[in-house]
Design a protein around this motif. Sequence first.
Motif, PDB file in Angstrom:
ATOM      1  N   ALA A  10      91.086  79.321  -7.721  1.00  0.00           N
ATOM      2  CA  ALA A  10      89.778  79.516  -8.366  1.00  0.00           C
ATOM      3  C   ALA A  10      89.673  80.938  -8.898  1.00  0.00           C
ATOM      4  CB  ALA A  10      88.649  79.244  -7.377  1.00  0.00           C
ATOM      5  N   GLU A  11      88.769  81.125  -9.856  1.00  0.00           N
ATOM      6  CA  GLU A  11      88.496  82.461 -10.375  1.00  0.00           C
ATOM      7  C   GLU A  11      87.470  83.144  -9.482  1.00  0.00           C
ATOM      8  OE1 GLU A  11      87.761  84.566 -14.674  1.00  0.00           O
ATOM      9  OE2 GLU A  11      86.618  82.750 -14.230  1.00  0.00           O
ATOM     10  N   PHE A  12      87.766  84.382  -9.076  1.00  0.00           N
ATOM     11  CA  PHE A  12      86.909  85.088  -8.125  1.00  0.00           C
ATOM     12  C   PHE A  12      85.514  85.322  -8.703  1.00  0.00           C
ATOM     13  CE2 PHE A  12      87.246  88.776  -4.796  1.00  0.00           C
ATOM     14  CZ  PHE A  12      86.099  88.306  -4.180  1.00  0.00           C
ATOM     15  N   LEU A  13      85.418  85.869  -9.914  1.00  0.00           N
ATOM     16  CA  LEU A  13      84.129  86.300 -10.448  1.00  0.00           C
ATOM     17  C   LEU A  13      83.195  85.147 -10.783  1.00  0.00           C
ATOM     18  CD1 LEU A  13      85.057  89.334 -12.741  1.00  0.00           C
ATOM     19  CD2 LEU A  13      83.800  89.364 -10.586  1.00  0.00           C
ATOM     20  N   THR A  14      83.738  84.003 -11.154  1.00  0.00           N
ATOM     21  CA  THR A  14      82.885  82.880 -11.552  1.00  0.00           C
ATOM     22  C   THR A  14      82.859  81.748 -10.552  1.00  0.00           C
ATOM     23  OG1 THR A  14      84.655  81.726 -12.741  1.00  0.00           O
ATOM     24  CG2 THR A  14      83.403  83.394 -13.957  1.00  0.00           C
ATOM     25  N   GLY A  15      83.853  81.673  -9.678  1.00  0.00           N
ATOM     26  CA  GLY A  15      83.947  80.554  -8.750  1.00  0.00           C
ATOM     27  C   GLY A  15      84.504  79.303  -9.382  1.00  0.00           C
ATOM     28  N   SER A  16      84.875  79.345 -10.653  1.00  0.00           N
ATOM     29  CA  SER A  16      85.391  78.163 -11.346  1.00  0.00           C
ATOM     30  C   SER A  16      86.728  77.732 -10.755  1.00  0.00           C
ATOM     31  CB  SER A  16      85.571  78.452 -12.839  1.00  0.00           C
ATOM     32  OG  SER A  16      84.339  78.764 -13.440  1.00  0.00           O
ATOM     33  N   ILE A  17      86.853  76.444 -10.463  1.00  0.00           N
ATOM     34  CA  ILE A  17      88.103  75.909  -9.941  1.00  0.00           C
ATOM     35  C   ILE A  17      89.088  75.758 -11.084  1.00  0.00           C
ATOM     36  CG2 ILE A  17      89.193  73.992  -8.733  1.00  0.00           C
ATOM     37  CD1 ILE A  17      87.273  75.578  -6.988  1.00  0.00           C
ATOM     38  N   TRP A  18      90.248  76.379 -10.953  1.00  0.00           N
ATOM     39  CA  TRP A  18      91.265  76.314 -11.992  1.00  0.00           C
ATOM     40  C   TRP A  18      92.279  75.210 -11.742  1.00  0.00           C
ATOM     41  CZ3 TRP A  18      92.494  82.222 -12.898  1.00  0.00           C
ATOM     42  CH2 TRP A  18      91.461  82.766 -13.689  1.00  0.00           C
ATOM     43  N   GLY A  19      92.374  74.737 -10.510  1.00  0.00           N
ATOM     44  CA  GLY A  19      93.321  73.662 -10.252  1.00  0.00           C
ATOM     45  C   GLY A  19      93.865  73.702  -8.843  1.00  0.00           C
ATOM     46  N   GLU A  20      94.845  72.845  -8.627  1.00  0.00           N
ATOM     47  CA  GLU A  20      95.486  72.718  -7.317  1.00  0.00           C
ATOM     48  C   GLU A  20      96.943  73.115  -7.454  1.00  0.00           C
ATOM     49  OE1 GLU A  20      96.382  69.137  -4.077  1.00  0.00           O
ATOM     50  OE2 GLU A  20      94.719  68.956  -5.490  1.00  0.00           O
ATOM     51  N   LEU A  21      97.443  73.843  -6.466  1.00  0.00           N
ATOM     52  CA  LEU A  21      98.811  74.341  -6.525  1.00  0.00           C
ATOM     53  C   LEU A  21      99.737  73.496  -5.654  1.00  0.00           C
ATOM     54  CD1 LEU A  21      98.130  78.173  -6.136  1.00  0.00           C
ATOM     55  CD2 LEU A  21      98.732  76.968  -8.230  1.00  0.00           C
ATOM     56  N   ALA A 138      79.492  86.180  -4.601  1.00  0.00           N
ATOM     57  CA  ALA A 138      80.286  85.075  -4.059  1.00  0.00           C
ATOM     58  C   ALA A 138      79.726  84.493  -2.770  1.00  0.00           C
ATOM     59  CB  ALA A 138      81.722  85.554  -3.811  1.00  0.00           C
ATOM     60  N   LEU A 139      78.724  85.144  -2.142  1.00  0.00           N
ATOM     61  CA  LEU A 139      78.315  84.749  -0.789  1.00  0.00           C
ATOM     62  C   LEU A 139      76.975  84.034  -0.766  1.00  0.00           C
ATOM     63  CD1 LEU A 139      79.282  87.866   1.364  1.00  0.00           C
ATOM     64  CD2 LEU A 139      80.508  85.699   1.166  1.00  0.00           C
ATOM     65  N   GLN A 140      76.888  83.064   0.145  1.00  0.00           N
ATOM     66  CA  GLN A 140      75.637  82.429   0.527  1.00  0.00           C
ATOM     67  C   GLN A 140      75.327  82.843   1.964  1.00  0.00           C
ATOM     68  OE1 GLN A 140      73.938  80.435  -1.735  1.00  0.00           O
ATOM     69  NE2 GLN A 140      75.552  80.978  -3.190  1.00  0.00           N
ATOM     70  N   GLY A 180      81.737  85.949  10.280  1.00  0.00           N
ATOM     71  CA  GLY A 180      82.845  85.384   9.531  1.00  0.00           C
ATOM     72  C   GLY A 180      82.317  84.686   8.293  1.00  0.00           C
ATOM     73  N   ILE A 181      83.224  84.292   7.428  1.00  0.00           N
ATOM     74  CA  ILE A 181      82.874  83.562   6.210  1.00  0.00           C
ATOM     75  C   ILE A 181      83.498  82.179   6.309  1.00  0.00           C
ATOM     76  CG2 ILE A 181      83.030  83.506   3.692  1.00  0.00           C
ATOM     77  CD1 ILE A 181      83.310  86.579   3.777  1.00  0.00           C
ATOM     78  N   THR A 182      82.665  81.151   6.168  1.00  0.00           N
ATOM     79  CA  THR A 182      83.145  79.776   6.185  1.00  0.00           C
ATOM     80  C   THR A 182      83.020  79.184   4.783  1.00  0.00           C
ATOM     81  OG1 THR A 182      80.965  78.920   6.827  1.00  0.00           O
ATOM     82  CG2 THR A 182      82.481  79.514   8.605  1.00  0.00           C
ATOM     83  N   PHE A 183      83.668  78.044   4.583  1.00  0.00           N
ATOM     84  CA  PHE A 183      83.805  77.491   3.242  1.00  0.00           C
ATOM     85  C   PHE A 183      83.506  76.001   3.251  1.00  0.00           C
ATOM     86  CE2 PHE A 183      86.892  80.796   4.201  1.00  0.00           C
ATOM     87  CZ  PHE A 183      86.559  81.771   3.277  1.00  0.00           C
ATOM     88  N   GLY A 184      82.950  75.521   2.148  1.00  0.00           N
ATOM     89  CA  GLY A 184      82.681  74.099   2.028  1.00  0.00           C
ATOM     90  C   GLY A 184      82.367  73.722   0.601  1.00  0.00           C
ATOM     91  N   TRP A 185      82.544  72.459   0.276  1.00  0.00           N
ATOM     92  CA  TRP A 185      82.284  71.972  -1.074  1.00  0.00           C
ATOM     93  C   TRP A 185      80.799  71.771  -1.304  1.00  0.00           C
ATOM     94  CZ3 TRP A 185      85.701  72.108  -4.821  1.00  0.00           C
ATOM     95  CH2 TRP A 185      87.068  72.054  -4.516  1.00  0.00           C
ATOM     96  N   SER A 186      80.341  72.130  -2.496  1.00  0.00           N
ATOM     97  CA  SER A 186      79.003  71.785  -2.973  1.00  0.00           C
ATOM     98  C   SER A 186      79.185  71.266  -4.393  1.00  0.00           C
ATOM     99  CB  SER A 186      78.069  72.994  -2.953  1.00  0.00           C
ATOM    100  OG  SER A 186      76.799  72.652  -3.473  1.00  0.00           O
ATOM    101  N   SER A 188      81.240  70.353  -7.307  1.00  0.00           N
ATOM    102  CA  SER A 188      82.587  70.722  -7.740  1.00  0.00           C
ATOM    103  C   SER A 188      82.914  72.182  -7.459  1.00  0.00           C
ATOM    104  CB  SER A 188      82.736  70.455  -9.247  1.00  0.00           C
ATOM    105  OG  SER A 188      81.795  71.237  -9.983  1.00  0.00           O
ATOM    106  N   ARG A 189      82.073  72.862  -6.685  1.00  0.00           N
ATOM    107  CA  ARG A 189      82.283  74.273  -6.390  1.00  0.00           C
ATOM    108  C   ARG A 189      82.468  74.473  -4.888  1.00  0.00           C
ATOM    109  NH1 ARG A 189      80.911  77.597 -10.625  1.00  0.00           N
ATOM    110  NH2 ARG A 189      80.679  79.379  -9.254  1.00  0.00           N
ATOM    111  N   VAL A 190      83.169  75.534  -4.555  1.00  0.00           N
ATOM    112  CA  VAL A 190      83.330  75.918  -3.155  1.00  0.00           C
ATOM    113  C   VAL A 190      82.280  76.969  -2.824  1.00  0.00           C
ATOM    114  CG1 VAL A 190      84.852  76.957  -1.440  1.00  0.00           C
ATOM    115  CG2 VAL A 190      85.804  75.416  -3.180  1.00  0.00           C
ATOM    116  N   MET A 191      81.538  76.755  -1.745  1.00  0.00           N
ATOM    117  CA  MET A 191      80.545  77.708  -1.282  1.00  0.00           C
ATOM    118  C   MET A 191      81.146  78.574  -0.180  1.00  0.00           C
ATOM    119  SD  MET A 191      78.205  76.706  -3.282  1.00  0.00           S
ATOM    120  CE  MET A 191      76.791  77.662  -2.738  1.00  0.00           C
ATOM    121  N   ASN A 192      80.933  79.895  -0.286  1.00  0.00           N
ATOM    122  CA  ASN A 192      81.376  80.856   0.726  1.00  0.00           C
ATOM    123  C   ASN A 192      80.137  81.290   1.509  1.00  0.00           C
ATOM    124  OD1 ASN A 192      83.947  80.922  -0.733  1.00  0.00           O
ATOM    125  ND2 ASN A 192      82.884  82.228  -2.197  1.00  0.00           N
TER     126      ASN A 192
END
Length: 363
Positions: A10-21, A138-140, A180-186, A188-192
């Motif tokens: 993903a792109e850090f500044l926008t949070g846009s998912i660029w793909g899967e590696l 980037a944070l919630q 700590g920082i946890t992660f989850g989908w919202s 099509s975006r990942v929430m930090n």
Amino acid sequence: MTADYRVIFAEFLTGSIWGELPVSDLSYSLVANGSGPASVKVPLWAFDWSALAPWRVLVYIQRGEQILWGGPLVAYSVDLENEEATLNCLGLWAYYRRRLITYDAVFAQRDQGAIVKSLVQDFGDGTGQYPWNTGPRALQWDGSAVTGVLRDRAYRRYERKALGQAVEDLAGVQGGFDFGITFGWSGSRVMNVFRFGPAAGVPTDLALEHGANCDIPNYSVDGTNMVTEAVTTGGGEADDQLAAWWYNLPAELRAPRLSAVQSRQDVTTVDVLTGYSQQMISEGSTPVTIPGVRLYPDAYPGPGDLAVGQLVRVRARFGGRLVLDGAYKITEIAVKLTDAGEECTLSLVPGEVFASVGSAASP
């Protein structure tokens, strides 16, 4: 690599998912109050080279339905012979450790969680009261920011104190907190999500028992850092320097005095210094029994069933005798995944090191 894992780009500044590696090997570490590293091997054909820039990219590691790790790419190496690149990343908190407190921030009897939230938003994430202070936004935040502990703190512009250090210092004082920082989908975006927890750990019903659901190949008992007299020095010079003492006098009935000192030159109040001395005594009140724990692959509990900061019961028997039995706090979850399978190891500290021990006294 097992199909249970995905690595997302993903792109850090926008949070846009660029793909899967596509990944051949990966390892990652979750650390309480820190930024554990991650490393992934990627074939050279798998990504856009123009996007492979440190601090521009966020990498997320998903296991099943859970995103367990996330953080920026900070370095990479290219193996042209084997046509693969190794991406080296740090947990997302590593970014906030690179920011400075660049304006006066004074707090009087504010919840310590609210102080952290204000500092991070104002001087790290770019979502606070200073629009000129750029950040990734980037944070919630959730309701755990209300810890119930009030603090007085003053951070002066001229000190240029590191934001990460300020937060970690607040966490590390007696009566502090885990974070700590946890992660989850919202969608099509990942929430930090920045989350707080009690420094003493989050109680659970989980039990880790040698030979039943994990291996405990060894454990050690270490009294190197035991302390009965803790001194913390603060601001000032010579005879005017602030200092605070804390003692564990009952322990000195069983063993001779053991002294330790730490310097906190940026601290200008005795109460804060006393909190650090208290924590030194708590952590050094007893020899530390540290087991090495390796979880069984494809069994419960696995990496997605545990979290740093949790309290778990750890037991081991030898020759029918219980040789290890206690409550331990998980401070690190380290996972390594190769073609041979998944290996998960835990770092633990005894729960009693977070108890309040000893008393104040004059030197």
